[in-house]
Design an enzyme around this catalytic site. Structure first.
Site, short mmCIF file in Angstrom:
data_model
loop_
_atom_site.label_atom_id
_atom_site.label_comp_id
_atom_site.label_asym_id
_atom_site.label_seq_id
_atom_site.Cartn_x
_atom_site.Cartn_y
_atom_site.Cartn_z
N HIS A 127 21.39 -2.86 25.47
CA HIS A 127 22.77 -2.46 25.68
C HIS A 127 22.99 -1.00 25.30
CE1 HIS A 127 24.29 -6.90 25.51
NE2 HIS A 127 23.84 -6.56 26.70
N ASP A 157 25.32 0.74 24.02
CA ASP A 157 25.86 1.14 22.72
C ASP A 157 24.81 1.06 21.61
OD1 ASP A 157 26.00 -1.73 22.92
OD2 ASP A 157 27.39 -1.77 21.23
N HIS A 158 23.59 0.66 21.99
CA HIS A 158 22.46 0.65 21.05
C HIS A 158 21.36 1.64 21.44
CE1 HIS A 158 23.58 -2.97 18.60
NE2 HIS A 158 24.43 -3.05 19.61
N HIS A 183 27.04 -4.16 14.16
CA HIS A 183 28.48 -3.94 14.28
C HIS A 183 29.20 -4.32 13.00
CE1 HIS A 183 28.76 -3.15 18.66
NE2 HIS A 183 27.68 -3.93 18.72
N HIS A 216 21.46 -13.29 22.68
CA HIS A 216 22.43 -12.27 23.07
C HIS A 216 21.95 -11.59 24.35
CE1 HIS A 216 25.51 -9.22 22.54
NE2 HIS A 216 24.61 -8.25 22.54
N ASP A 241 22.32 -7.29 17.60
CA ASP A 241 23.49 -8.14 17.86
C ASP A 241 23.11 -9.62 17.90
OD1 ASP A 241 24.84 -5.77 18.03
OD2 ASP A 241 25.35 -5.95 20.16
N HIS A 247 17.66 -4.03 21.52
CA HIS A 247 17.96 -4.58 22.85
C HIS A 247 18.54 -3.48 23.73
CE1 HIS A 247 21.80 -5.00 20.74
NE2 HIS A 247 22.42 -5.25 21.88
#
Length: 256
Positions: free
Chosen positions: A56, A58-59, A166, A111, A128, A54
């Protein structure tokens, strides 16, 4: 071979899966390039492909730097214009081959709207969407979408290894125990997780069978879980979707 979680940021995992018999490697959700570059240098390998679940940051935030190091690096991502680093876009039902391994693409909105998971070789890279003992917050999707996504993932084989994005398991366990306090499988998993984290060990990957036995978000139909949700919500007549939505709201405001 079991995939290895590479820690990043405060609690992210970037997944590294060695190729079957070669030097190429699959990297999943590299939000930070530095730990991937360090692992590659230490292990003498190079990535064959990057899989993104996805949009985001942080990915996906480390992908541009990885492509500077390896300019031809293949980057497989959902059909989402917010992921500008993609070299290849995939959607529900697609099948891809990377580093000698085959993966099926599963759409798991909730998400985010375009979230996908990669399933193959007994492994589930779910970003996530599904966490150990939890699930992702609903930033873009509806409770009905997220519940349907989790139902799809829960239907995979028992021995599927869940590789999520995570290290949230210990905090998720505290909430799960509040929802389902008399679940012996959950009590065992919680103690296992506590010991792992005391020794700075990752709690992932985890067998899907264990998640079905312990994760309240996969147990919304279990009488004990449904009774706890009804008591928290003050409503005994919740539909399945409404019960899941209430459970997610409960988790959003939960403090151990």
């Amino acid at each position: 071979m079991t995939p290895a979680p590479i820690p990043a940021f405060a609690d992210n995992y970037i997944w590294m899966l060695p190729a079957g018999g070669g030097r190429g490697t699959v990297i999943v959700d590299p939000g930070d390039a530095a730990p991937v570059l360090a692992a590659a240098d230490a292990g003498g390998w190079r990535p064959d492909a990057v899989l993104l679940t996805h949009h985001h940051n942080d990915h996906i935030g480390g992908v541009a730097t990885l492509r500077e190091r390896w300019p031809g690096l293949r980057v497989v991502a959902p059909e989402d214009e917010r992921i500008a680093v993609a070299t290849e876009r995939v959607a529900e039902g697609a099948r891809i081959e990377a580093a000698g391994r085959d993966f099926q693409v599963i759409a798991v909105p909730g998400h985010t709207a375009s979230h996908i998971a990669f399933y193959g070789n007994g492994l589930l890279f779910c970003g996530d969407a599904l966490f150990s003992l939890g699930c992702g917050r609903l930033f873009e999707g509806t409770p009905a979408q997220m519940l349907a996504s989790l139902d799809r993932l829960a239907a995979l084989p028992d021995d599927t290894l869940v590789c999520c994005g995570h290290e949230y398991t210990q905090s998720n366990a505290a909430f799960a125990r509040a929802v389902d306090p008399d679940n012996p499988a959950l009590a065992r998993r919680s103690e296992e997780v506590r010991t792992m984290r005391e020794h700075a060990l990752p709690t992932l990957p985890v067998a899907l069978a264990d998640e079905r036995a312990c994760n309240p978000f996969l147990r919304v139909d279990a009488p004990a879980v449904r009774a706890s949700i009804a008591a928290w919500a003050g409503n005994q007549a919740l539909s399945r979707v409404d019960a899941f939505a209430a459970l997610r709201r409960w988790k959003d405001g939960f403090r151990a």
